[in-house]
Design an enzyme around this catalytic site. Sequence first.
Site, PDB file in Angstrom:
ATOM      1  N   LEU A 152       0.867  -1.189   0.000  1.00 15.24           N
ATOM      2  CA  LEU A 152       0.000   0.000   0.000  1.00 15.24           C
ATOM      3  C   LEU A 152       0.904   1.240   0.000  1.00 15.24           C
ATOM      4  CD1 LEU A 152      -3.110   0.621   0.082  1.00 15.24           C
ATOM      5  CD2 LEU A 152      -2.810   1.083   2.511  1.00 15.24           C
ATOM      6  N   GLY A 153       1.767   1.278  -1.025  1.00 18.93           N
ATOM      7  CA  GLY A 153       2.657   2.437  -1.178  1.00 18.93           C
ATOM      8  C   GLY A 153       2.014   3.427  -2.126  1.00 18.93           C
ATOM      9  N   ARG A 154       2.851   4.085  -2.917  1.00 20.46           N
ATOM     10  CA  ARG A 154       2.342   5.128  -3.832  1.00 20.46           C
ATOM     11  C   ARG A 154       1.272   4.564  -4.766  1.00 20.46           C
ATOM     12  NH1 ARG A 154       8.431   6.367  -3.988  1.00 20.46           N
ATOM     13  NH2 ARG A 154       8.363   4.297  -4.900  1.00 20.46           N
ATOM     14  N   ILE A 155       1.555   3.431  -5.394  1.00 19.01           N
ATOM     15  CA  ILE A 155       0.599   2.874  -6.370  1.00 19.01           C
ATOM     16  C   ILE A 155      -0.528   2.144  -5.650  1.00 19.01           C
ATOM     17  CG2 ILE A 155       0.304   1.312  -8.338  1.00 19.01           C
ATOM     18  CD1 ILE A 155       3.310   1.849  -8.981  1.00 19.01           C
ATOM     19  N   ARG A 175       4.767  -4.085   5.727  1.00 13.31           N
ATOM     20  CA  ARG A 175       5.532  -4.357   6.948  1.00 13.31           C
ATOM     21  C   ARG A 175       5.183  -3.343   8.037  1.00 13.31           C
ATOM     22  NH1 ARG A 175      11.071  -4.136   3.900  1.00 13.31           N
ATOM     23  NH2 ARG A 175       9.820  -2.431   3.053  1.00 13.31           N
ATOM     24  N   ARG A 232       5.732  -7.364  -9.438  1.00  9.01           N
ATOM     25  CA  ARG A 232       6.762  -8.070 -10.204  1.00  9.01           C
ATOM     26  C   ARG A 232       6.418  -9.556 -10.206  1.00  9.01           C
ATOM     27  NH1 ARG A 232       8.103  -3.959 -12.272  1.00  9.01           N
ATOM     28  NH2 ARG A 232      10.060  -2.828 -12.038  1.00  9.01           N
ATOM     29  N   ASP A 256      -0.008  -8.929 -14.967  1.00  7.13           N
ATOM     30  CA  ASP A 256       0.638  -7.989 -15.889  1.00  7.13           C
ATOM     31  C   ASP A 256       2.136  -8.249 -15.930  1.00  7.13           C
ATOM     32  OD1 ASP A 256       0.765  -5.576 -17.560  1.00  7.13           O
ATOM     33  OD2 ASP A 256       1.740  -4.614 -15.846  1.00  7.13           O
ATOM     34  N   GLU A 261      10.194 -12.448 -17.885  1.00  5.71           N
ATOM     35  CA  GLU A 261       9.649 -11.697 -19.040  1.00  5.71           C
ATOM     36  C   GLU A 261      10.690 -11.563 -20.152  1.00  5.71           C
ATOM     37  OE1 GLU A 261       8.289  -7.971 -17.456  1.00  5.71           O
ATOM     38  OE2 GLU A 261       6.898  -8.952 -16.090  1.00  5.71           O
ATOM     39  N   HIS A 279       3.015  -6.735 -19.436  1.00 13.19           N
ATOM     40  CA  HIS A 279       3.659  -5.691 -18.616  1.00 13.19           C
ATOM     41  C   HIS A 279       3.370  -4.294 -19.190  1.00 13.19           C
ATOM     42  CE1 HIS A 279       7.274  -4.916 -15.724  1.00 13.19           C
ATOM     43  NE2 HIS A 279       6.456  -3.869 -15.758  1.00 13.19           N
TER      44      HIS A 279
HETATM   45  P1  NAP Z   1       6.320   2.037  -2.958  1.00 17.08           P
HETATM   46  O1  NAP Z   1       5.642   3.362  -2.866  1.00 17.08           O
HETATM   47  O2  NAP Z   1       7.707   1.900  -2.470  1.00 17.08           O
HETATM   48  O3  NAP Z   1       5.381   0.981  -2.211  1.00 17.08           O
HETATM   49  C1  NAP Z   1       5.793  -0.304  -1.924  1.00 17.08           C
HETATM   50  C2  NAP Z   1       4.801  -0.921  -0.941  1.00 17.08           C
HETATM   51  O4  NAP Z   1       5.172  -2.278  -0.732  1.00 17.08           O
HETATM   52  C3  NAP Z   1       4.798  -0.237   0.418  1.00 17.08           C
HETATM   53  O5  NAP Z   1       3.484  -0.186   0.898  1.00 17.08           O
HETATM   54  C4  NAP Z   1       5.659  -1.147   1.278  1.00 17.08           C
HETATM   55  O6  NAP Z   1       5.279  -1.019   2.637  1.00 17.08           O
HETATM   56  C5  NAP Z   1       5.292  -2.498   0.687  1.00 17.08           C
HETATM   57  N1  NAP Z   1       6.313  -3.511   0.892  1.00 17.08           N
HETATM   58  C6  NAP Z   1       7.610  -3.483   0.527  1.00 17.08           C
HETATM   59  N2  NAP Z   1       8.245  -4.595   0.920  1.00 17.08           N
HETATM   60  C7  NAP Z   1       7.310  -5.347   1.543  1.00 17.08           C
HETATM   61  C8  NAP Z   1       7.342  -6.615   2.191  1.00 17.08           C
HETATM   62  N3  NAP Z   1       8.468  -7.332   2.262  1.00 17.08           N
HETATM   63  N4  NAP Z   1       6.202  -7.087   2.719  1.00 17.08           N
HETATM   64  C9  NAP Z   1       5.064  -6.372   2.668  1.00 17.08           C
HETATM   65  N5  NAP Z   1       4.959  -5.170   2.069  1.00 17.08           N
HETATM   66  C10 NAP Z   1       6.078  -4.671   1.531  1.00 17.08           C
HETATM   67  O7  NAP Z   1       6.360   1.524  -4.455  1.00 17.08           O
HETATM   68  P2  NAP Z   1       5.336   1.836  -5.639  1.00 17.08           P
HETATM   69  O8  NAP Z   1       5.734   3.086  -6.325  1.00 17.08           O
HETATM   70  O9  NAP Z   1       3.937   1.701  -5.129  1.00 17.08           O
HETATM   71  O10 NAP Z   1       5.683   0.611  -6.633  1.00 17.08           O
HETATM   72  C11 NAP Z   1       5.593  -0.712  -6.182  1.00 17.08           C
HETATM   73  C12 NAP Z   1       6.178  -1.671  -7.197  1.00 17.08           C
HETATM   74  O11 NAP Z   1       5.275  -1.843  -8.273  1.00 17.08           O
HETATM   75  C13 NAP Z   1       7.481  -1.224  -7.906  1.00 17.08           C
HETATM   76  O12 NAP Z   1       8.605  -1.479  -7.107  1.00 17.08           O
HETATM   77  C14 NAP Z   1       7.472  -2.072  -9.167  1.00 17.08           C
HETATM   78  O13 NAP Z   1       8.143  -3.276  -8.959  1.00 17.08           O
HETATM   79  C15 NAP Z   1       5.976  -2.335  -9.407  1.00 17.08           C
HETATM   80  N6  NAP Z   1       5.482  -1.631 -10.609  1.00 17.08           N
HETATM   81  C16 NAP Z   1       4.977  -2.345 -11.645  1.00 17.08           C
HETATM   82  C17 NAP Z   1       4.498  -1.679 -12.765  1.00 17.08           C
HETATM   83  C18 NAP Z   1       3.949  -2.415 -13.932  1.00 17.08           C
HETATM   84  O14 NAP Z   1       4.099  -1.928 -15.045  1.00 17.08           O
HETATM   85  N7  NAP Z   1       3.298  -3.547 -13.740  1.00 17.08           N
HETATM   86  C19 NAP Z   1       4.533  -0.286 -12.818  1.00 17.08           C
HETATM   87  C20 NAP Z   1       5.039   0.398 -11.747  1.00 17.08           C
HETATM   88  C21 NAP Z   1       5.509  -0.274 -10.623  1.00 17.08           C
HETATM   89  P3  NAP Z   1       6.305  -1.332   3.847  1.00 17.08           P
HETATM   90  O15 NAP Z   1       7.595  -0.692   3.476  1.00 17.08           O
HETATM   91  O16 NAP Z   1       5.645  -0.753   5.043  1.00 17.08           O
HETATM   92  O17 NAP Z   1       6.384  -2.816   3.918  1.00 17.08           O
HETATM   93  C1  8YV Z   2       7.637  -0.269 -16.734  1.00 14.07           C
HETATM   94  C2  8YV Z   2       7.549  -0.689 -14.220  1.00 14.07           C
HETATM   95  O1  8YV Z   2       7.423  -1.541 -17.218  1.00 14.07           O
HETATM   96  O2  8YV Z   2       8.063   1.419 -13.316  1.00 14.07           O
HETATM   97  C3  8YV Z   2       8.136   0.194 -13.188  1.00 14.07           C
HETATM   98  O3  8YV Z   2       8.666  -0.342 -12.190  1.00 14.07           O
HETATM   99  O4  8YV Z   2       7.535  -1.864 -14.083  1.00 14.07           O
HETATM  100  C4  8YV Z   2       6.933  -0.095 -15.450  1.00 14.07           C
HETATM  101  O5  8YV Z   2       6.548   1.200 -15.306  1.00 14.07           O
HETATM  102  C5  8YV Z   2       9.097  -0.047 -16.853  1.00 14.07           C
HETATM  103  O6  8YV Z   2       9.754   0.331 -15.759  1.00 14.07           O
HETATM  104  C6  8YV Z   2       9.417   0.904 -17.977  1.00 14.07           C
HETATM  105  O7  8YV Z   2       9.220   0.328 -19.205  1.00 14.07           O
END
Ligand code: NAP
Ligand code: 8YV
Length: 320
Positions: A152-155, A175, A232, A256, A261, A279
């Site tokens: 429950l971070g930014r996204i 956590r 991921r 996704d 990948e 993705h």
């Molecule tokens: P963020 O703001 O850092 O949020 C991460 C969240 O995960 C926090 O709520 C954190 O809370 C929690 N977390 C981290 N480690 C954990 C653990 N071991 N157990 C339980 N909770 C845990 O990151 P974000 O910007 O939301 O992005 C999250 C991830 O989404 C990225 O790192 C990336 O891998 C993925 N992503 C995918 C796409 C896509 O295209 N599919 C796009 C963007 C991002 P705590 O620290 O309190 O545990």
């Molecule tokens: C993209 C992502 O797939 O931001 C991330 O962590 O997984 C996605 O936004 C990638 O990083 C850029 O193509």
Amino acid sequence: MAESLPVILLTGRINPRVREGLDGKFEVVTVDGDLSSLDESVIARARGIAGFNAAPAELIDQLPALEIIANFGVGYDGVDTAAAAKRNIIVTNTPDVLNDEVADTTIGLLLGTVRRLYDAEKWLRDGKWENEGPFALSPLSLRDRHVGLYGLGRIGLEIAKRLEPFKVKISYHTRSERKDVSYGYYSSLGELATAVDTLICIVPKTPETHKAIDADVLKALGPNGVMINVGRGWSVDEEALEAALKSGVIAAAGLDVFQDEPKVPAGLLDAPNLSVLPHIASASVPTRNAMADLVVANLVSWFTDGAVLTPVAETPAKTR
Ligand code: NAP
Ligand code: 8YV
């Protein structure tokens, strides 16, 4: 003699807008594969990397003048931040600018998975509506669901906010408990999965999140369970998921992201009630442009003002 422009290496499959933004301000060198094709003097002078989540220690160690790695993406699991920190090299990522796009896509994937929207469209396109009649009722619905967010971070927070008007119950596991939300908190993923029937994974790739969604978690979700992964592929045990879908341990899944990948195991693709996307959660032109602009802004800011906009936690803000 005029001072030469800082050399920036472009690595990986990076959005062309990054290069457009850097040209004229930097000496931009594209790296195709490893550094072997580059001139020794370029390697010696390279002060920055603009990359697509791929900066292992072997690359960092070959670049003696490296100061900054600007990652295209919020996830930076492919950047060896420990190797960077050891050399006082700053790493930046692209947080926030993609939150809305990824959250929108997550809701789309959730609805598509639950209401079988992809199969329904195929039914129409294959002429079956006209020839065979209406598409079957979807066994699943979003109605009365209890959605658990793993992360429950930014996204994750944007996903939760979008879920509210759908009138589902919302809980989460991270956590650290957040003080600024009223969603139900569970201190372990297992407890969350037991409480909810719908799990959305949006945690980063770290050693702790590896295959965290395993056979036990899927079993805890139960036969009405739906699992969505937009974090991921690393965080889901794909073999366990395939087995769970094939044996009805859970009802459906939407992915996704994948472990290896762009390869997706044939056995997984064979599983019933699985929706898959390549993705694309952040992959719209406006959002990828915003990400590219932030990569450029971090590099420009570093080399003009000696500070960056969005450093990652492992290499916190510092000035040049
Ligand atoms: P963020 O703001 O850092 O949020 C991460 C969240 O995960 C926090 O709520 C954190 O809370 C929690 N977390 C981290 N480690 C954990 C653990 N071991 N157990 C339980 N909770 C845990 O990151 P974000 O910007 O939301 O992005 C999250 C991830 O989404 C990225 O790192 C990336 O891998 C993925 N992503 C995918 C796409 C896509 O295209 N599919 C796009 C963007 C991002 P705590 O620290 O309190 O545990
Ligand atoms: C993209 C992502 O797939 O931001 C991330 O962590 O997984 C996605 O936004 C990638 O990083 C850029 O193509």
